[in-house]
Design an enzyme around this catalytic site. Structure first.
Site, PDB file in Angstrom:
ATOM      1  N   HIS A  62       0.787  93.009  31.140  1.00  0.00           N
ATOM      2  CA  HIS A  62       1.140  91.604  31.404  1.00  0.00           C
ATOM      3  C   HIS A  62       2.611  91.336  31.109  1.00  0.00           C
ATOM      4  O   HIS A  62       3.288  92.087  30.397  1.00  0.00           O
ATOM      5  CB  HIS A  62       0.257  90.668  30.570  1.00  0.00           C
ATOM      6  CG  HIS A  62       0.450  90.818  29.084  1.00  0.00           C
ATOM      7  ND1 HIS A  62       1.547  90.301  28.412  1.00  0.00           N
ATOM      8  CD2 HIS A  62      -0.314  91.420  28.136  1.00  0.00           C
ATOM      9  CE1 HIS A  62       1.450  90.575  27.126  1.00  0.00           C
ATOM     10  NE2 HIS A  62       0.331  91.260  26.925  1.00  0.00           N
ATOM     11  N   GLU A 136      -6.988  93.401  24.846  1.00  0.00           N
ATOM     12  CA  GLU A 136      -6.067  94.127  23.958  1.00  0.00           C
ATOM     13  C   GLU A 136      -6.813  94.625  22.720  1.00  0.00           C
ATOM     14  O   GLU A 136      -7.935  94.174  22.424  1.00  0.00           O
ATOM     15  CB  GLU A 136      -4.895  93.204  23.572  1.00  0.00           C
ATOM     16  CG  GLU A 136      -3.791  93.839  22.742  1.00  0.00           C
ATOM     17  CD  GLU A 136      -3.166  95.079  23.359  1.00  0.00           C
ATOM     18  OE1 GLU A 136      -3.917  96.051  23.595  1.00  0.00           O
ATOM     19  OE2 GLU A 136      -1.942  95.080  23.580  1.00  0.00           O
TER      20      GLU A 136
END
Length: 498
Positions: A62, A136
């Site tokens: 990202h 994550e």
């Protein structure tokens, strides 16, 4: 500009404790080439599901998030969002990937990743495929803390997270080991998708784990294969003849919207020691020359352009030394880099030229068969082409790469203060071996990485050469070549073998 010939380096020291730990994790105990012959080496893709057709997977991290900008530990929390810079990075990634005919896009459910995926995927018909295991790394009590708060509040535990993450434990969990298990499960779903080209948009740590697990590497490789904001990594999977897990090739690692040689940090820490592997430019074909020995073929026009573009990319770095193969194409590429470096500060009346030491390193020389084999594939060299080389030939290259890698390490000072940039120039074949040496991998891994003519790969050493294993910032970067660059991805239509 000085030109020296470097004598063979002394034998490398015995395997480091890190290497022995890696062997223990993979169930292999080996301290020499002879031991490798007796023990089965870890194999890329060994734990992956079977494939019926070739598949390309592109991993993207990202864009910059608000917590990235604040220096806050994010983990799997879902509070931060993309900053304006992060949105801009995602739009640049969209342009980089716009021509690819992706069949599907998997994404983490966390807002910063999903928003990046939405920007890149805009205008495509298929829906995003959310996968909770792409979140994550779970960092439990660390999440939300500023980094200095983590140091102050957790002391020794925070230091373990920084220095020995694979064995780091918090709140009864081993976050990196859990992450590796999750990444393995993600591959089951990603590779099961019928698409030939799949995009995955996720996060720093989980993308590291995806790359590592695809190559059969354990949790001790955490923070070794860098993933920058909106950096793209490309993995090629091809079925094995006769069945079995697929062959895997890391076509390129961490292609970023920004220059890969720009000043910054690796894994959150400042680095001052760097080795850059610069592949020589494209050479003339054997039909264009009358000289014997394809290894001593000069650059063609494209190769000359590539060498100049590489020299321009490195212009903002102060290169201290250049080690190059004695073969003509490598010397010409190295000379272009050296000349641009030495002229870099001579734009005014009071200029003081830089001095760059340039040395011929015999161990960077390749046998003619490598260049002939590469040329046989045409302009775009197939990923994993080294796997088709004769075993004894690979053994000779592997043996010389040991001395070449040690020679490069010898160019880096042991102190932690002085900056040092070393550039190695040679054919992609020798650089593939050097990447494996850097990562402490066996010879069999040379076909698991890919490099194109004119590309660069960047390796940082946070603790100097004594740490032996460097952090790989990027591999096979070609964006600096402009209109002559190899696209980050290319359509897989009618291209079963990539």
């Amino acid at each position: 500009m000085a030109l020296l010939v470097l004598a063979p380096s002394p034998p490398a020291p015995p395997p480091s404790p890190a290497a022995l730990r890696r062997s223990a994790v993979t169930g292999i105990r080996c301290s020499s080439v002879q031991d490798l012959e007796r023990s089965p080496a870890p194999r890329p893709g060994a734990s992956l599901p079977l494939l019926r057709a070739a598949k390309r997977v592109v991993l993207v991290r990202h864009g910059q998030s608000t917590w990235n900008a604040e220096g806050r530990i994010q983990g799997s929390s879902d509070i931060s969002v993309l900053t304006p810079k992060g949105e801009s990075q995602a739009k640049t990634s969209r342009q980089m990937l716009l021509s690819d005919s992706f069949d599907a896009c998997f994404t983490s459910l966390l807002a910063r990743s999903r928003r990046t995926a939405e920007i890149i995927w805009e205008g495509r018909d298929d829906e995003l495929i959310p996968d909770p295991d792409l979140r994550e790394i779970d960092l439990y009590s660390f999440q939300g803390l500023l980094k200095h708060e983590g140091k102050e509040r957790y002391g020794v535990l925070y230091k373990q997270w920084q220095k020995n993450a694979a064995n780091f434990s918090i709140d009864g969990h081993y976050p990196v080991r859990e992450l590796w298990d999750r990444a393995q499960s993600c591959w089951e779903r990603i590779l099961a998708h019928e698409g030939k080209s799949v995009l995955v948009v996720a996060h720093n740590a989980v993308n590291q784990a995806l790359v590592a697990t695809s190559l059969g590497l354990g949790a001790e490789y955490f923070r070794i294969l860098l993933q920058s904001n909106c950096g793209a990594s490309v993995l090629d999977f091809t079925p094995q003849t006769g069945g079995g897990p697929p062959n895997v090739c890391l076509n390129r690692l961490n292609q970023t919207p920004n220059s890969p040689v720009a000043a910054g940090s690796s894994g959150g820490r400042k680095t001052s020691k760097r080795i850059i592997l610069a592949c020589q430019g494209t050479t003339q074909s054997s039909s264009e020359i009358s000289l014997g020995g394809v290894g001593y073929v000069p650059l063609n026009m494209l190769g000359t352009i590539q060498s100049q573009k590489t020299a321009e990319l490195l212009l903002d770095l102060k290169v201290n030394s250049i080690l190059c193969s004695p073969q003509i194409a490598a010397v010409d590429t190295a000379t272009a880099i050296c000349e641009v470096q030495e002229a870099a500060d001579c734009l005014g009346a009071d200029c003081v030229p830089r001095y760059v030491e340039m040395k011929n390193l015999l161990e960077l020389e390749i046998e003619d068969v490598f260049q002939a084999k590469q040329k046989s594939f045409g302009n775009i060299v197939q990923a994993g082409w080294m796997g088709s080389m004769e075993y004894k030939t690979l053994e000779r290259l592997w043996a010389q790469s040991k001395h070449a890698w040690q020679a490069l390490l010898n160019e880096l000072p042991d102190d932690s203060e002085s900056d040092r940039v070393v550039v190695a120039v040679g054919h992609p074949a020798i650089h593939l071996a050097l990447i494996c040496r850097c990562l402490d991998l066996p010879m069999e891994y040379m076909s698991s990485f890919h490099l194109d003519d004119g590309s660069i790969s960047v390796i940082d050493f946070l603790d100097g050469p004594k740490s032996r294993r460097g952090i790989v910032r990027c591999t096979n970067y070609t964006a600096h070549l402009g209109r002559w660059s190899i696209p980050i991805t290319r359509p897989t239509e009618n291209d079963e073998e990539f």
